[in-house]
Motif scaffolding. Structure first.
Motif, PDB file in Angstrom:
ATOM      1  N   ASP A 167       0.553  12.458 -14.053  1.00 32.37           N
ATOM      2  CA  ASP A 167       0.236  11.101 -13.593  1.00 32.37           C
ATOM      3  C   ASP A 167       0.547  11.248 -11.902  1.00 32.37           C
ATOM      4  OD1 ASP A 167      -0.152  10.688 -15.995  1.00 32.37           O
ATOM      5  OD2 ASP A 167       1.339   8.980 -16.190  1.00 32.37           O
ATOM      6  N   TRP A 168      -0.492  10.606 -10.864  1.00 35.24           N
ATOM      7  CA  TRP A 168      -0.164  10.726  -9.879  1.00 35.24           C
ATOM      8  C   TRP A 168      -0.822   9.736  -8.827  1.00 35.24           C
ATOM      9  CZ3 TRP A 168      -4.200  11.933  -6.142  1.00 35.24           C
ATOM     10  CH2 TRP A 168      -5.369  12.320  -6.789  1.00 35.24           C
ATOM     11  N   LYS A 169      -0.523   9.605  -7.612  1.00 35.31           N
ATOM     12  CA  LYS A 169      -1.244   8.625  -6.669  1.00 35.31           C
ATOM     13  C   LYS A 169      -1.062   9.457  -5.449  1.00 35.31           C
ATOM     14  CE  LYS A 169       0.658   5.144  -5.372  1.00 35.31           C
ATOM     15  NZ  LYS A 169       1.277   3.638  -5.359  1.00 35.31           N
ATOM     16  N   LEU A 170      -1.659   8.754  -4.173  1.00 30.40           N
ATOM     17  CA  LEU A 170      -1.393   9.200  -2.782  1.00 30.40           C
ATOM     18  C   LEU A 170      -0.734   8.021  -2.347  1.00 30.40           C
ATOM     19  CD1 LEU A 170      -4.753  10.981  -1.628  1.00 30.40           C
ATOM     20  CD2 LEU A 170      -2.921  11.743  -2.572  1.00 30.40           C
ATOM     21  N   ASP A 171       0.520   8.149  -1.837  1.00 31.14           N
ATOM     22  CA  ASP A 171       1.295   7.378  -0.930  1.00 31.14           C
ATOM     23  C   ASP A 171       1.844   7.893   0.275  1.00 31.14           C
ATOM     24  OD1 ASP A 171       3.156   5.361  -0.372  1.00 31.14           O
ATOM     25  OD2 ASP A 171       3.760   4.782  -2.586  1.00 31.14           O
ATOM     26  N   GLU A 172       1.508   7.220   1.394  1.00 31.77           N
ATOM     27  CA  GLU A 172       2.029   7.895   2.621  1.00 31.77           C
ATOM     28  C   GLU A 172       3.568   7.279   2.721  1.00 31.77           C
ATOM     29  OE1 GLU A 172      -0.414   6.737   5.747  1.00 31.77           O
ATOM     30  OE2 GLU A 172      -2.020   7.968   4.953  1.00 31.77           O
ATOM     31  N   ASP A 173       3.876   6.166   2.124  1.00 37.14           N
ATOM     32  CA  ASP A 173       5.241   5.474   2.232  1.00 37.14           C
ATOM     33  C   ASP A 173       5.733   5.363   0.834  1.00 37.14           C
ATOM     34  OD1 ASP A 173       7.490   4.405   2.932  1.00 37.14           O
ATOM     35  OD2 ASP A 173       6.605   2.657   3.826  1.00 37.14           O
ATOM     36  N   PRO A 174       6.173   6.285  -0.026  1.00 32.31           N
ATOM     37  CA  PRO A 174       6.474   6.304  -1.209  1.00 32.31           C
ATOM     38  C   PRO A 174       7.784   5.613  -1.596  1.00 32.31           C
ATOM     39  CG  PRO A 174       6.504   8.646  -0.613  1.00 32.31           C
ATOM     40  CD  PRO A 174       6.225   7.901   0.807  1.00 32.31           C
ATOM     41  N   ILE A 175       8.743   5.559  -0.549  1.00 34.39           N
ATOM     42  CA  ILE A 175      10.243   5.099  -0.731  1.00 34.39           C
ATOM     43  C   ILE A 175      11.074   6.140  -1.283  1.00 34.39           C
ATOM     44  CG2 ILE A 175      11.713   3.129  -1.618  1.00 34.39           C
ATOM     45  CD1 ILE A 175       9.671   2.349   0.427  1.00 34.39           C
ATOM     46  N   ILE A 176      10.830   6.572  -2.411  1.00 37.73           N
ATOM     47  CA  ILE A 176      11.512   7.611  -2.914  1.00 37.73           C
ATOM     48  C   ILE A 176      10.811   9.056  -3.273  1.00 37.73           C
ATOM     49  CG2 ILE A 176      12.350   8.275  -5.332  1.00 37.73           C
ATOM     50  CD1 ILE A 176      14.300   6.285  -4.118  1.00 37.73           C
ATOM     51  N   GLY A 177      11.477   9.850  -2.597  1.00 39.09           N
ATOM     52  CA  GLY A 177      10.782  11.378  -2.901  1.00 39.09           C
ATOM     53  C   GLY A 177       9.748  11.686  -1.787  1.00 39.09           C
ATOM     54  N   GLY A 373      -6.828   5.683  -7.524  1.00 39.80           N
ATOM     55  CA  GLY A 373      -8.364   5.058  -7.400  1.00 39.80           C
ATOM     56  C   GLY A 373      -9.187   6.274  -7.217  1.00 39.80           C
ATOM     57  N   ARG A 374     -10.547   5.771  -7.061  1.00 41.10           N
ATOM     58  CA  ARG A 374     -11.592   6.760  -6.613  1.00 41.10           C
ATOM     59  C   ARG A 374     -11.448   7.438  -5.298  1.00 41.10           C
ATOM     60  NH1 ARG A 374     -16.111   5.594 -10.453  1.00 41.10           N
ATOM     61  NH2 ARG A 374     -17.582   6.778  -8.992  1.00 41.10           N
ATOM     62  N   PRO A 375     -11.206   6.661  -4.308  1.00 40.45           N
ATOM     63  CA  PRO A 375     -10.935   7.260  -3.130  1.00 40.45           C
ATOM     64  C   PRO A 375      -9.741   8.493  -3.198  1.00 40.45           C
ATOM     65  CG  PRO A 375     -11.085   5.006  -2.689  1.00 40.45           C
ATOM     66  CD  PRO A 375     -10.990   5.326  -4.164  1.00 40.45           C
ATOM     67  N   GLU A 376      -8.857   8.217  -3.917  1.00 42.44           N
ATOM     68  CA  GLU A 376      -7.826   9.334  -4.024  1.00 42.44           C
ATOM     69  C   GLU A 376      -8.234  10.453  -4.895  1.00 42.44           C
ATOM     70  OE1 GLU A 376      -3.922   6.690  -4.620  1.00 42.44           O
ATOM     71  OE2 GLU A 376      -5.859   5.879  -5.156  1.00 42.44           O
ATOM     72  N   LEU A 377      -8.913  10.087  -5.936  1.00 42.79           N
ATOM     73  CA  LEU A 377      -9.569  11.237  -6.746  1.00 42.79           C
ATOM     74  C   LEU A 377     -10.696  12.252  -5.741  1.00 42.79           C
ATOM     75  CD1 LEU A 377     -10.393   9.294 -10.126  1.00 42.79           C
ATOM     76  CD2 LEU A 377      -8.799  11.171  -9.888  1.00 42.79           C
ATOM     77  N   GLY A 382     -11.477  17.101  -3.035  1.00 40.36           N
ATOM     78  CA  GLY A 382     -12.067  17.917  -1.669  1.00 40.36           C
ATOM     79  C   GLY A 382     -10.881  18.762  -1.311  1.00 40.36           C
ATOM     80  N   TRP A 383      -9.673  18.642  -1.326  1.00 43.45           N
ATOM     81  CA  TRP A 383      -8.747  19.487  -1.187  1.00 43.45           C
ATOM     82  C   TRP A 383      -8.254  20.794  -1.894  1.00 43.45           C
ATOM     83  CZ3 TRP A 383      -5.007  14.612  -0.835  1.00 43.45           C
ATOM     84  CH2 TRP A 383      -5.405  13.889   0.241  1.00 43.45           C
TER      85      TRP A 383
END
Length: 549
Positions: A167-177, A373-377, A382-383
């Motif tokens: 399970d994942w997401k993209l987060d530039e400011d994740p607070i933890i980790g 969401g779709r942009p993150e997928l 692409g990466w």
């Protein structure tokens, strides 16, 4: 004769849980005669399994091949990824690999089950930690999620590399980790990825999932807006970043923290034992919280999904030491999980009837999802640039949609599978090659039984139709009792008529049939059921007690 399905000169993928549903994740990779299990989760029961709390994937396929199983690798500590470990890991008899936070929660589960000495648990201490078992070399790839230490797995095999996202997401400011960076993910893609096995949960969301840092701002604004009022926030207990956010909000607004819910207490303890929440405010107890001025306490509570025994439901029922009154506020800092709408609505209606203000993520930026969401997928595609996309962690509509998205993004092959589909990833063209058993088990009392077994089926029938009990004495005179039939006002008249019908039916038996228990039983059962159907429209389960004849 059972098929062997031994993965000799090919790379196989098999989901036993989590494909075609959200929850209960169990994934298998096969190569060179060996299997690797990724996650061993469960889900919570709904109305379809009356009297049952926990539901598991049926592991018969891999239990029959336990001698070929090398290890269980856990991506993160959510119950739908680790919850079945105490029930099956000891019997499977292989080591478990996990990062420290996940391993700590698993160890506590094993200790509660008396199994801590029966399961070999390996802790992968460092980010990007590696280990090898059989033909598999596994590297943990930290990714943001709504729990500490969410990870993807990079699985190297003789046939190529698999990027299993968990399970994942993209987060530039994740607070933890500190999640793996875009540059690091591009570097993984540069080295070649055969298959991306990817979370499908939020594929229909056209926007990014959002940052935990943005939630801090939204929660701070909401708490400040309700100055002078008692504020309760309900959130997922496992969301360590959200707990850190709420601790910071409490400090910023001059409120003391009170925690209501055993699962929250456990997560805070495990987090602090593993280096997280080190500056989290010391919580005050319930009595102290209730003695503080209303605007000087922030309560964190379990129960945002409407769980009847959780703290929020008990507060709504006025059956908890924490009290809320008209004008107080509940912030729902969590997503409404599909299927929980009714139970959440019940709690919210009780709060509304008492004049308590409620704020959800639809009204304010107080929650973000832990899934892409779709942009993150599209960004990850692409990466990583995989040759094959295998959607998992979703209902069929989610996985089919992710398959379409992958095709639009020029991933050469998409394999949309479901639990029990044995998929060949290599060599040759990828695709489904067979189907294996993939059912459900339930924890019913202290026993694990088939979800489609007679016990659960009978319980459903009883729930729908009720029960009628007919006890015959030595002279075959009936006594009748019932449960669940809608005959309160007409009950005595029904019993009188049913008694006459049963007596008449038995009286029609001739010769040896009148002394034959099976014949007497069937005559009484049919007469009783017909009478019940005439009077109530129901077709109850009828139990006839026949004396020795």
């Amino acid at each position: 004769m059972k098929k062997d399905f031994t993965p000799e000169d090919e790379l196989l993928f098999l989901a036993l849980g989590g494909s075609g549903e959200i929850g209960m994740n169990v994934n298998l990779y096969g190569c060179q005669g060996k299997w690797l299990m990724v996650d061993l989760g469960m889900t919570f029961s709904g109305d379809q399994y009356p009297g049952v709390d926990l539901v598991f994937a049926d592991l018969e396929f891999i239990e029959e091949r336990a001698h070929q199983l090398e290890a269980i690798v856990l991506t993160h500590a959510h119950e739908d990824h680790i919850g079945a470990v105490p029930y099956f890991a000891a019997d499977l008899g292989v080591p478990i690999y996990a990062t420290p936070f996940t391993a700590d929660l698993v160890r506590r589960k094993l200790k509660e089950a008396g199994l801590v000495d029966e399961v070999e648990l390996h802790v992968i201490e460092e980010d990007h930690g590696q280990f090898a078992v059989g033909p598999f070399e596994v590297t943990y790839i930290p990714l943001a999620h709504s729990i500490a230490e969410g990870n993807a797995l990079l699985i190297d095999t003789p046939h190529g590399r698999i990027f299993h996202t968990g399970d994942w997401k993209l987060d530039e400011d994740p607070i933890i980790g500190e999640p793996t960076t875009e540059e690091e993910l591009i570097a993984i893609g540069d080295e070649g990825v055969l298959a991306l096995v990817c979370d499908s949960t939020n594929v229909f969301n056209p926007a990014p999932s959002g940052s935990e840092g943005a939630v801090y701002k939204g929660l701070l604004e909401e708490v400040q807006r309700h100055a002078g009022k008692r504020v309760m926030v309900t959130t997922f207990a496992s969301n360590v970043a959200r707990l850190q956010t709420l601790g910071d909000v409490a400090r910023e607004t001059g409120r003391q923290i009170c925690v209501a819910g055993r699962s929250l207490d456990r997560i805070i303890e495990v987090s602090q034992d593993n280096g997280y929440l080190q500056d989290f405010p010391d919580p005050v107890d319930f009595d102290t919280a209730m003695g503080l001025p209303r605007g000087e306490v922030l309560i964190i509570a379990t129960g945002g999904q409407g769980e009847p025994r959780a703290a929020l439901a008990r507060v709504a029922d006025e059956n908890h030491p924490i009290e809320l009154v008209s004008g107080d506020v509940v912030l729902f800092s969590s997503r409404q999980i599909p299927g929980n709408e009714l139970s959440i609505g019940i709690v919210q209606n009780k709060l509304a009837a008492r004049g308590i203000t409620m704020v959800t993520d639809r009204q304010s930026m107080i929650h973000v999802s832990g899934h892409p969401g779709r942009p993150e997928l599209e960004g990850l595609y692409g990466w990583i640039r995989p040759d094959i996309l295998v959607p998992v962690h979703g209902e069929m509509r989610h996985m089919q949609e992710q398959g379409r998205l992958g095709k639009e993004c020029a991933i050469p092959d998409q394999v949309v599978q479901q639990n029990g589909d044995l998929v060949r990833l290599a060599p040759g063209a990828p695709g489904k090659i067979a189907e294996v058993k993939a059912g459900r088990l339930v924890l019913d009392g202290d026993l694990i039984i088939p979800a489609d077994g007679e016990a659960i089926a009978m319980r459903r029938r009883i729930m729908r139709e009720g029960v009628l009990i007919v006890a015959l004495d030595g002279d075959l005179n009936p006594r009748i009792d019932s449960l669940g039939l809608p005959l309160d006002e007409d009950y005595d008249d029904f019993v009188a008529e049913a008694t006459r019908d049963i007596t008449a039916a038995i009286g029609k038996l001739r010769g040896g049939d009148r002394r034959d228990e099976a014949s007497v039983h069937e005559a009484a059962r049919l007469a009783a059921r017909r009478a019940a159907q005439r009077w109530s429209g129901k077709r109850p389960q009828v139990r006839v007690i026949v004396p020795n004849l």
